[in-house]
Design an enzyme around this catalytic site. Sequence first.
Site, PDB file in Angstrom:
ATOM      1  N   ASP A  11      -4.857   4.168 -11.945  1.00  0.00           N
ATOM      2  CA  ASP A  11      -4.619   5.514 -11.423  1.00  0.00           C
ATOM      3  C   ASP A  11      -4.889   6.489 -12.558  1.00  0.00           C
ATOM      4  OD1 ASP A  11      -3.851   4.641  -8.934  1.00  0.00           O
ATOM      5  OD2 ASP A  11      -1.703   4.707  -9.362  1.00  0.00           O
ATOM      6  N   ASP A 130      -1.802   4.052   3.764  1.00  0.00           N
ATOM      7  CA  ASP A 130      -0.455   4.032   3.180  1.00  0.00           C
ATOM      8  C   ASP A 130       0.574   3.957   4.305  1.00  0.00           C
ATOM      9  OD1 ASP A 130      -1.683   4.399   0.695  1.00  0.00           O
ATOM     10  OD2 ASP A 130      -1.420   6.570   0.726  1.00  0.00           O
TER      11      ASP A 130
END
Lengths: 256, 189
Positions: A11, A130
């Site tokens: 990330d 998600d």
Amino acid sequence: MLTKRIIPCLDVRQGRVTKGTKFKNNIDLGDPVEMAVAYSDGGADELVVYDITASAERRPIDIQMVTEVAKSIHIPLAVGGGISCVADMERVILAGAEKISVNSLAVRQPDIIAEGAAAFGRQCIVLGMDPVHNPKCPCGYEITTRGFREFTGMDALEWAKRAVDLGAGEIVVNSVDADGTREGFELTITKMIADAVGVPVVASGGAGRPDHLVTVFRDGHADAAIVAGMIHTGDYTITDIKRAMRDAGIPTRMSY
Amino acid sequence: MTIAIIDYKAGNCTSVLNAFASLGVETVVTREADVIAKAERIVFPGVGAAKSAMENLTAFGLADVVREQALSGKPFLGICLGMQILFEHSEEDGGVNLLNILPGKVKRFPDTPGFKIPEIGWNQVNGDIDYYFVHSYYAEIGPYTTGRTEYAGVTFTSAVRKGNLFAYQFHPEKSGKAGLALLKEFATC
């Protein structure tokens, strides 16, 4: 025999790899290129890089960073964040990435999946999703977007099937409930989607110990799994994970 | 020494270029027929659909030069779809005639319980080293097959060698050190 893939996830925030829990409390972990090379040499079967602040900052993905990472490793590279159109996808591919991950964008504009698949082949288009546990949804899980900040009311299983019909070549199932906990993957939704779609499913969120990977492949029916915190902190290496997989009889690439 | 990577809008030339660059080997990405014809070695990459790839080859006026060069005895390397296109015919998109340089047909993996299509990931060639594959179609085993791989109940051609013509169904440019070793072999053969 096709092996089960271990995919480290980087990330990236302002040019640095960070890690947080449920998208909060981010800490600095290092340089993306250095980490990519270390993981590639250390047995990663693929790498995923997310420009996690691109969408929030309403800017395109950091192409310079993608280019540098792609030059430095010779394993498959998937990237996501800050993709808003087919032209953005093309820039990422020309920078050397194999796969483009779309998530919130695909929820807003599902046709981007079909457009991307038509332009580059479905193997290039990865749907990231998600899901969060919600008993009110038919499958028990609801799709969230924008880094878990928005609830869509969409049923996770229906969305997965629709995305594959549109042209998604792989689905990353990133459990909101498990993300960052390092207590193991969310097996129920992973297995539900893996059993329901004809494309590979990548489990994400919750990897904390090598046995979690064994479990997600054996019981969650995942084709690949994303690991982050457990290797970023140095608690485990990819080889630790792969030894546990091998010992459990799960096919894994051991020579690298 | 020049290595030409043929760019016909059907594949990721950047990855191939990056892989050779990491070996210190210079390449040129091109769709100019005369540059391809003059190169000492040729790489023919490719991902995506056979039909659109064949259409692109024709549209760029490259089908003839690719066929000539593949048959010339010059080192020539087909990768993934760039391997499949060397065969006779593909089942893809209702049937596509290919370049017919290698005997055999390209077929779709049968729907088989427990196997996802496309095959995406690392699989063994001749039961030994793992390489990275991404494909829904495969070439049958033929007289020039040198590598065999199993998926979805099928044993298919994962590597081909016919003189200086090399072809791989997997992506050597994305197969880590094992893949780079094959590219090095090609660059120095």
